[in-house]
Design a protein around this motif. Structure first.
Motif, PDB file in Angstrom:
ATOM      1  N   THR A  68       3.908  56.741  30.113  1.00  0.00           N
ATOM      2  CA  THR A  68       5.028  56.829  31.065  1.00  0.00           C
ATOM      3  C   THR A  68       5.024  57.502  32.427  1.00  0.00           C
ATOM      4  OG1 THR A  68       6.712  56.315  29.212  1.00  0.00           O
ATOM      5  CG2 THR A  68       7.633  57.133  31.279  1.00  0.00           C
ATOM      6  N   LEU A  69       4.523  58.952  32.286  1.00  0.00           N
ATOM      7  CA  LEU A  69       4.374  59.718  33.468  1.00  0.00           C
ATOM      8  C   LEU A  69       3.589  59.219  34.224  1.00  0.00           C
ATOM      9  CD1 LEU A  69       5.656  62.477  34.156  1.00  0.00           C
ATOM     10  CD2 LEU A  69       3.903  63.425  32.736  1.00  0.00           C
ATOM     11  N   ARG A  70       2.463  58.809  33.689  1.00  0.00           N
ATOM     12  CA  ARG A  70       1.264  58.391  34.613  1.00  0.00           C
ATOM     13  C   ARG A  70       1.659  57.175  35.744  1.00  0.00           C
ATOM     14  NH1 ARG A  70      -3.102  61.240  34.450  1.00  0.00           N
ATOM     15  NH2 ARG A  70      -4.051  62.564  32.663  1.00  0.00           N
ATOM     16  N   LEU A 103       4.638  56.300  36.070  1.00  0.00           N
ATOM     17  CA  LEU A 103       5.750  56.567  37.140  1.00  0.00           C
ATOM     18  C   LEU A 103       5.149  57.292  38.390  1.00  0.00           C
ATOM     19  CD1 LEU A 103       8.941  56.765  37.754  1.00  0.00           C
ATOM     20  CD2 LEU A 103       8.657  59.080  36.467  1.00  0.00           C
ATOM     21  N   MET A 104       4.305  58.149  37.965  1.00  0.00           N
ATOM     22  CA  MET A 104       3.667  58.750  39.316  1.00  0.00           C
ATOM     23  C   MET A 104       2.352  58.167  39.675  1.00  0.00           C
ATOM     24  SD  MET A 104       4.809  62.561  38.293  1.00  0.00           S
ATOM     25  CE  MET A 104       4.677  63.019  39.910  1.00  0.00           C
ATOM     26  N   GLN A 105       1.900  57.219  39.162  1.00  0.00           N
ATOM     27  CA  GLN A 105       0.749  56.442  39.779  1.00  0.00           C
ATOM     28  C   GLN A 105      -0.464  57.413  39.576  1.00  0.00           C
ATOM     29  OE1 GLN A 105       2.134  54.612  43.306  1.00  0.00           O
ATOM     30  NE2 GLN A 105       2.598  52.945  42.133  1.00  0.00           N
ATOM     31  N   CYS A 106      -0.469  58.184  38.589  1.00  0.00           N
ATOM     32  CA  CYS A 106      -1.549  59.150  38.530  1.00  0.00           C
ATOM     33  C   CYS A 106      -2.598  58.933  37.273  1.00  0.00           C
ATOM     34  CB  CYS A 106      -0.523  60.659  38.094  1.00  0.00           C
ATOM     35  SG  CYS A 106      -1.717  62.111  37.677  1.00  0.00           S
ATOM     36  N   PRO A 107      -3.833  58.305  37.555  1.00  0.00           N
ATOM     37  CA  PRO A 107      -4.609  57.923  36.704  1.00  0.00           C
ATOM     38  C   PRO A 107      -5.427  59.381  36.030  1.00  0.00           C
ATOM     39  CG  PRO A 107      -5.693  57.707  38.746  1.00  0.00           C
ATOM     40  CD  PRO A 107      -4.072  58.264  39.070  1.00  0.00           C
ATOM     41  N   PRO A 164      -8.562  61.584  34.911  1.00  0.00           N
ATOM     42  CA  PRO A 164      -7.953  62.884  34.180  1.00  0.00           C
ATOM     43  C   PRO A 164      -6.962  63.651  35.094  1.00  0.00           C
ATOM     44  CG  PRO A 164     -10.044  63.090  35.133  1.00  0.00           C
ATOM     45  CD  PRO A 164      -9.700  61.735  35.340  1.00  0.00           C
ATOM     46  N   GLU A 165      -6.589  62.999  36.055  1.00  0.00           N
ATOM     47  CA  GLU A 165      -5.597  63.910  37.090  1.00  0.00           C
ATOM     48  C   GLU A 165      -4.238  64.424  36.480  1.00  0.00           C
ATOM     49  OE1 GLU A 165      -6.797  60.911  40.915  1.00  0.00           O
ATOM     50  OE2 GLU A 165      -4.806  61.828  40.828  1.00  0.00           O
ATOM     51  N   PHE A 166      -3.842  65.410  37.055  1.00  0.00           N
ATOM     52  CA  PHE A 166      -2.443  65.935  36.654  1.00  0.00           C
ATOM     53  C   PHE A 166      -1.622  65.517  37.735  1.00  0.00           C
ATOM     54  CE2 PHE A 166      -2.673  68.233  32.596  1.00  0.00           C
ATOM     55  CZ  PHE A 166      -4.125  68.073  32.372  1.00  0.00           C
ATOM     56  N   PRO A 167      -0.444  65.231  37.566  1.00  0.00           N
ATOM     57  CA  PRO A 167       0.694  64.690  38.118  1.00  0.00           C
ATOM     58  C   PRO A 167       1.568  66.062  38.531  1.00  0.00           C
ATOM     59  CG  PRO A 167       1.548  64.391  36.169  1.00  0.00           C
ATOM     60  CD  PRO A 167       0.050  64.632  35.949  1.00  0.00           C
ATOM     61  N   ARG A 168       1.848  65.855  40.176  1.00  0.00           N
ATOM     62  CA  ARG A 168       2.562  67.037  40.393  1.00  0.00           C
ATOM     63  C   ARG A 168       4.325  66.716  40.535  1.00  0.00           C
ATOM     64  NH1 ARG A 168       1.657  71.195  43.762  1.00  0.00           N
ATOM     65  NH2 ARG A 168       2.948  71.930  45.413  1.00  0.00           N
ATOM     66  N   LEU A 169       4.684  67.176  39.624  1.00  0.00           N
ATOM     67  CA  LEU A 169       6.224  67.005  39.512  1.00  0.00           C
ATOM     68  C   LEU A 169       7.018  67.839  40.710  1.00  0.00           C
ATOM     69  CD1 LEU A 169       5.469  66.093  36.516  1.00  0.00           C
ATOM     70  CD2 LEU A 169       7.887  66.233  36.396  1.00  0.00           C
ATOM     71  N   ALA A 223      -1.064  73.689  21.030  1.00  0.00           N
ATOM     72  CA  ALA A 223      -0.653  72.860  22.033  1.00  0.00           C
ATOM     73  C   ALA A 223      -0.878  73.786  23.412  1.00  0.00           C
ATOM     74  CB  ALA A 223       0.984  72.736  21.975  1.00  0.00           C
ATOM     75  N   LEU A 224      -1.212  74.958  23.208  1.00  0.00           N
ATOM     76  CA  LEU A 224      -1.292  76.055  24.378  1.00  0.00           C
ATOM     77  C   LEU A 224      -2.617  75.840  24.664  1.00  0.00           C
ATOM     78  CD1 LEU A 224       0.197  79.593  23.427  1.00  0.00           C
ATOM     79  CD2 LEU A 224       0.697  78.246  25.490  1.00  0.00           C
ATOM     80  N   GLN A 225      -3.568  75.327  23.909  1.00  0.00           N
ATOM     81  CA  GLN A 225      -4.941  75.207  24.236  1.00  0.00           C
ATOM     82  C   GLN A 225      -5.216  73.886  24.723  1.00  0.00           C
ATOM     83  OE1 GLN A 225      -5.924  77.991  24.102  1.00  0.00           O
ATOM     84  NE2 GLN A 225      -4.315  78.885  22.644  1.00  0.00           N
ATOM     85  N   GLU A 226      -4.427  73.118  24.859  1.00  0.00           N
ATOM     86  CA  GLU A 226      -4.719  71.376  25.320  1.00  0.00           C
ATOM     87  C   GLU A 226      -4.886  71.565  26.830  1.00  0.00           C
ATOM     88  OE1 GLU A 226      -5.022  68.506  23.732  1.00  0.00           O
ATOM     89  OE2 GLU A 226      -5.618  68.262  25.864  1.00  0.00           O
ATOM     90  N   GLN A 227      -6.155  71.082  27.236  1.00  0.00           N
ATOM     91  CA  GLN A 227      -6.637  71.000  28.533  1.00  0.00           C
ATOM     92  C   GLN A 227      -6.430  69.788  29.305  1.00  0.00           C
ATOM     93  OE1 GLN A 227      -8.002  73.874  30.299  1.00  0.00           O
ATOM     94  NE2 GLN A 227      -7.325  75.162  28.199  1.00  0.00           N
ATOM     95  N   SER A 228      -6.488  68.702  28.594  1.00  0.00           N
ATOM     96  CA  SER A 228      -6.696  67.308  29.287  1.00  0.00           C
ATOM     97  C   SER A 228      -5.587  66.322  29.125  1.00  0.00           C
ATOM     98  CB  SER A 228      -7.746  66.546  28.725  1.00  0.00           C
ATOM     99  OG  SER A 228      -7.552  66.257  27.366  1.00  0.00           O
ATOM    100  N   LYS A 229      -4.602  66.727  28.009  1.00  0.00           N
ATOM    101  CA  LYS A 229      -3.620  65.963  28.122  1.00  0.00           C
ATOM    102  C   LYS A 229      -2.304  66.471  28.885  1.00  0.00           C
ATOM    103  CE  LYS A 229      -4.173  64.403  22.890  1.00  0.00           C
ATOM    104  NZ  LYS A 229      -4.094  65.060  21.851  1.00  0.00           N
ATOM    105  N   LEU A 230      -1.422  65.428  29.100  1.00  0.00           N
ATOM    106  CA  LEU A 230      -0.136  65.843  30.061  1.00  0.00           C
ATOM    107  C   LEU A 230       1.013  66.257  28.797  1.00  0.00           C
ATOM    108  CD1 LEU A 230      -0.118  62.961  32.464  1.00  0.00           C
ATOM    109  CD2 LEU A 230      -1.501  65.224  32.639  1.00  0.00           C
ATOM    110  N   VAL A 231       0.747  65.488  28.080  1.00  0.00           N
ATOM    111  CA  VAL A 231       1.939  65.664  27.026  1.00  0.00           C
ATOM    112  C   VAL A 231       1.390  65.848  25.570  1.00  0.00           C
ATOM    113  CG1 VAL A 231       4.216  64.665  25.936  1.00  0.00           C
ATOM    114  CG2 VAL A 231       3.513  64.145  28.277  1.00  0.00           C
ATOM    115  N   THR A 232       1.995  66.534  24.674  1.00  0.00           N
ATOM    116  CA  THR A 232       1.175  67.049  23.399  1.00  0.00           C
ATOM    117  C   THR A 232       2.295  67.318  22.328  1.00  0.00           C
ATOM    118  OG1 THR A 232      -0.583  67.831  22.069  1.00  0.00           O
ATOM    119  CG2 THR A 232       0.713  69.505  23.581  1.00  0.00           C
ATOM    120  N   VAL A 233       1.581  67.566  21.150  1.00  0.00           N
ATOM    121  CA  VAL A 233       2.866  67.780  19.990  1.00  0.00           C
ATOM    122  C   VAL A 233       2.741  69.288  19.753  1.00  0.00           C
ATOM    123  CG1 VAL A 233       3.455  67.394  17.667  1.00  0.00           C
ATOM    124  CG2 VAL A 233       2.482  65.528  18.705  1.00  0.00           C
TER     125      VAL A 233
END
Ligand code: 6PG
Length: 252
Positions: free
Chosen positions: A126-128, A130-134, A136-141, A163-173
């Motif tokens: 949803t975030l990608r 909405l922000m047209q952010c493919p 492995p890029e990170f969106p800028r809210l 969750a603190l170590q997550e480097q590539s995902k935008l959203v995690t558990v």
């Protein structure tokens, strides 16, 4: 190089809510001026409630261009939207419904989904989109609102969790040690990519942790201390009770 936090202190919780509403009105207008819309990620917990109740008053709601503001969530508990612990549920009752914010401008995390990992992946998509952010890029809210937990957690990034170590995902558990265990949360990568990160903290109970996160070199591993936008603003709006142990001079 870590960004220097901008600290603002209000005498009372009411003044804190006014100061935070004024700040949000100005940064949202700046974002709308530059991109035509403002994407705000709301935080959870109880602190935002007073802010929502202030923003929705006639005195303040006319200072926001609601038709250009899009709401997201930085985290939520894995519960249904009508559950008393739902961050979306609180915002729906205290902000969206009173202001009649149309549902197509609200993007909530599906906390009720059976599989939290799938729910996190859905919200990332949803975030990608909405922000047209493919990847492995990170969106800028434009603005991310954050609270601070007694243990130094923020969003649903808890100390010593994966969750603190997550480097590539935008959203995690996220996994909370108490209360609703399973959470959905933005990762540090999203928080540190934002244009404005706004920590909202009130109450003397948080004073020690506020000092440790902002000023203590030995506490850099605390989740909230790891929030340092690469090329954005890091802003703290506190009430006097929460700021009482700080030695740094506020900007106001
Ligand atoms: C959550 C939050 C969490 C919250 C802090 C502060 O879903 O619980 O996002 O990070 O902001 O725990 O909570 P209070 O505002 O209730 O003190």
């Amino acid at each position: 190089m870590a960004v220097t936090p901008e600290i603002f202190v209000a005498r009372t919780v009411q003044e804190w809510a006014q100061k935070t509403a004024a700040f949000m009105a100005s940064v949202s207008e700046q974002a709308i001026q530059s991109t035509g819309r403002c994407l705000i990620a709301l935080s959870g917990g109880s602190t935002p409630k007073t802010l929502y109740q202030t923003i929705r008053t006639p005195e303040w709601n006319t200072r926001f261009n609601w038709s250009r503001i899009v709401f997201l969530f930085g985290d939520d508990r894995c519960v249904a939207p009508e559950h008393p612990e739902s961050n979306f549920g609180m915002a729906q009752t205290e902000l969206f419904e009173p202001l009649r914010i149309p549902p197509d401008r609200i993007y909530r995390m599906k906390g009720e989904q059976q599989d939290p990992t799938a729910a996190a992946e859905d919200y990332e998509k949803t975030l990608r989109d909405l922000m047209q952010c493919p990847s492995p890029e990170f969106p800028r809210l434009d603005v991310i609102l954050l609270g601070l937990g007694d243990d130094g957690h923020t969003a649903s990034l808890f100390p010593r969790t994966a969750a603190l170590q997550e480097q590539s995902k935008l959203v995690t558990v996220g996994h909370a040690p108490t209360g609703i265990k399973n959470r959905l949360t933005f990762t540090l990568g999203v928080l540190n990519r934002a244009a404005v990160v706004l920590f909202m903290v009130t109450g003397s109970g948080k004073a020690e942790m506020v000092r440790r996160v902002i000023e203590s070199e030995s506490d850099r591993s605390l989740p909230a201390a790891r929030v340092s936008p690469d090329s954005g603003r890091l802003v703290w709006i506190l009430d006097q009770a929460a700021a009482q142990q700080l030695t740094m001079k506020p900007l106001n």
